[in-house]
Design an enzyme around this catalytic site. Sequence first.
Site, short mmCIF file in Angstrom:
data_model
loop_
_atom_site.label_atom_id
_atom_site.label_comp_id
_atom_site.label_asym_id
_atom_site.label_seq_id
_atom_site.Cartn_x
_atom_site.Cartn_y
_atom_site.Cartn_z
N ARG A 47 28.23 29.28 -16.18
CA ARG A 47 27.60 28.06 -16.73
C ARG A 47 27.41 28.25 -18.23
O ARG A 47 27.64 27.35 -19.03
CB ARG A 47 26.27 27.75 -16.03
CG ARG A 47 25.49 26.64 -16.73
CD ARG A 47 24.36 26.01 -15.90
NE ARG A 47 23.64 26.93 -15.05
CZ ARG A 47 22.78 27.85 -15.47
NH1 ARG A 47 22.50 27.98 -16.75
NH2 ARG A 47 22.19 28.67 -14.61
N TYR A 99 31.88 1.23 -23.30
CA TYR A 99 32.21 1.49 -21.89
C TYR A 99 30.98 1.19 -21.01
O TYR A 99 29.87 1.62 -21.32
CB TYR A 99 32.67 2.95 -21.74
CG TYR A 99 32.81 3.36 -20.30
CD1 TYR A 99 33.61 2.63 -19.42
CD2 TYR A 99 32.14 4.47 -19.81
CE1 TYR A 99 33.72 3.00 -18.08
CE2 TYR A 99 32.26 4.85 -18.48
CZ TYR A 99 33.05 4.10 -17.62
OH TYR A 99 33.17 4.46 -16.30
N ASP A 171 32.29 8.07 -30.18
CA ASP A 171 33.12 8.24 -28.99
C ASP A 171 34.56 7.97 -29.42
O ASP A 171 34.95 6.85 -29.69
CB ASP A 171 32.64 7.25 -27.91
CG ASP A 171 33.41 7.39 -26.60
OD1 ASP A 171 34.55 7.87 -26.64
OD2 ASP A 171 32.85 7.01 -25.56
N LYS A 196 40.81 11.10 -20.31
CA LYS A 196 41.78 10.11 -20.76
C LYS A 196 42.93 10.78 -21.52
O LYS A 196 43.66 11.54 -20.95
CB LYS A 196 41.04 9.05 -21.61
CG LYS A 196 39.75 8.53 -20.94
CD LYS A 196 40.06 7.83 -19.64
CE LYS A 196 38.93 7.13 -18.95
NZ LYS A 196 37.75 7.83 -18.56
O1 P1T Z 1 34.68 8.82 -16.93
P1 P1T Z 1 34.11 9.85 -17.87
O2 P1T Z 1 35.00 11.01 -18.12
O3 P1T Z 1 32.70 10.25 -17.50
O4 P1T Z 1 34.01 9.13 -19.32
C1 P1T Z 1 33.18 8.03 -19.58
C2 P1T Z 1 33.73 7.25 -20.73
C3 P1T Z 1 33.19 7.40 -21.98
N1 P1T Z 1 33.66 6.73 -23.07
C4 P1T Z 1 34.70 5.88 -22.95
C5 P1T Z 1 35.18 5.16 -24.16
C6 P1T Z 1 35.30 5.69 -21.72
O5 P1T Z 1 36.34 4.84 -21.65
C7 P1T Z 1 34.81 6.37 -20.57
C8 P1T Z 1 35.39 6.16 -19.22
N2 P1T Z 1 36.11 4.97 -19.11
C9 P1T Z 1 36.75 4.50 -17.99
C10 P1T Z 1 36.74 5.13 -16.81
C11 P1T Z 1 37.47 3.23 -18.19
O6 P1T Z 1 38.33 2.86 -17.36
O7 P1T Z 1 37.21 2.58 -19.21
#
Ligand code: P1T
Length: 380
Positions: A47, A99, A171, A196
């Site tokens: 961790r 998001y 972000d 992503k």
């Molecule tokens: O899904 P996660 O890895 O927890 O990430 C969240 C997140 C944060 N910031 C942005 C700009 C994002 O697009 C996302 C996750 N977005 C999607 C799952 C989507 O389809 O837009």
Amino acid sequence: MKFNTKTIHGGQESVDPAYGSVMPPIYQTSTYSQSTPGGHNGFEYSRSGNPTRSALENSLASIENGKHGLAFASGLAAIDAVLKLLKPGDEIVSTNDLYGGTYRLFTSIFKDFGIKFNFIGMQDASEIEKHITDNTKLIWIESPTNPMMKIIDIEAVSKIAKKHNVLLGVDNTFATPYLQQPLDLGADIVMHSATKYLGGHSDVVMGALVIKDNALAEKLYFIQNASGGVAGPQDSFLVLRGIKTLHLRMQRHCENGKAVADFLNNHPKVANVYWPGLKNHPNHEIAKKQMSDFGGMVSFTTKRDNIKDAVAFVEKLKVFTLAESLGGVESLAGHPASMTHASIPAEERKKTGVLDSLIRLSVGVEDKHDLIEDLKQALG
Ligand code: P1T
């Protein structure tokens, strides 16, 4: 090193000290033997730190021009760690187009811990100053925003943040460091849903933070370890592998994004196309200034603005897959109002342009002619 070299070598040992493996091994271990209490080789419990995760964290720091990288179990776990820098009574000014899961984390979890949020349009950065109070501790932005592809002038926002002694978190999921490097524009924290483009193959969920300042990185590392939302070694390996081709994939995402945006922009059934590379995009000039290209995310609305037609369109697609998420090699299509942004109340959504007919495309790296044919038949 230039960016395309950093994706492959940045922050990496040139040769693995154990057996010379070219790729870092996956250290699938929770703990490390000690010769005497505290007598270890830099790792004591996974961790707190794991060599595969460290290799990824060093790569993240390198590609974002930061000093410290931190890898989390998801993008939201990374944002969660940033918010834990704050105390009850503190305030955040955030983009109103973001998001849905981030909005939900802010308003359904941290609001109950006494943190106040102001969601505002930031295309005119000077708007922000009107919402900064003595309690404001953080400005949180996405650029391009999800799903409306608005572009926010990161340098202008960072000047405001510095003037008021407020942290700026960006972000950078949609742009990736291939297109823009927010730390160089004055941001304090860069965040990624590494799920992503960084991972790039839709096979892992992960989040990341990158920081320049040692003291801030120390605090965030403390939170990462104390709260425990860390990335595992297998996932760290996959994202590290993904980063090595980030520049190649992004180049094609941008090329295909342009082809798709141009096609939609000239289609008689399409009302509005949101892609920052289009000359008629309201923030095109800022996009040109702060991004090296315009990415592979394209949103659009149709002239017949109703949910039934939007659903029929996404159901007809054959090469694009109807799915949440973005940034993988394959093209995806989504209907934000009922999928990724369903957790935002309808009135809030409509204020920022997330209409019922809005479709969001994550344009992949397939042959662009096949993508356009697919859109053509589904619109027909
Ligand atoms: O899904 P996660 O890895 O927890 O990430 C969240 C997140 C944060 N910031 C942005 C700009 C994002 O697009 C996302 C996750 N977005 C999607 C799952 C989507 O389809 O837009």
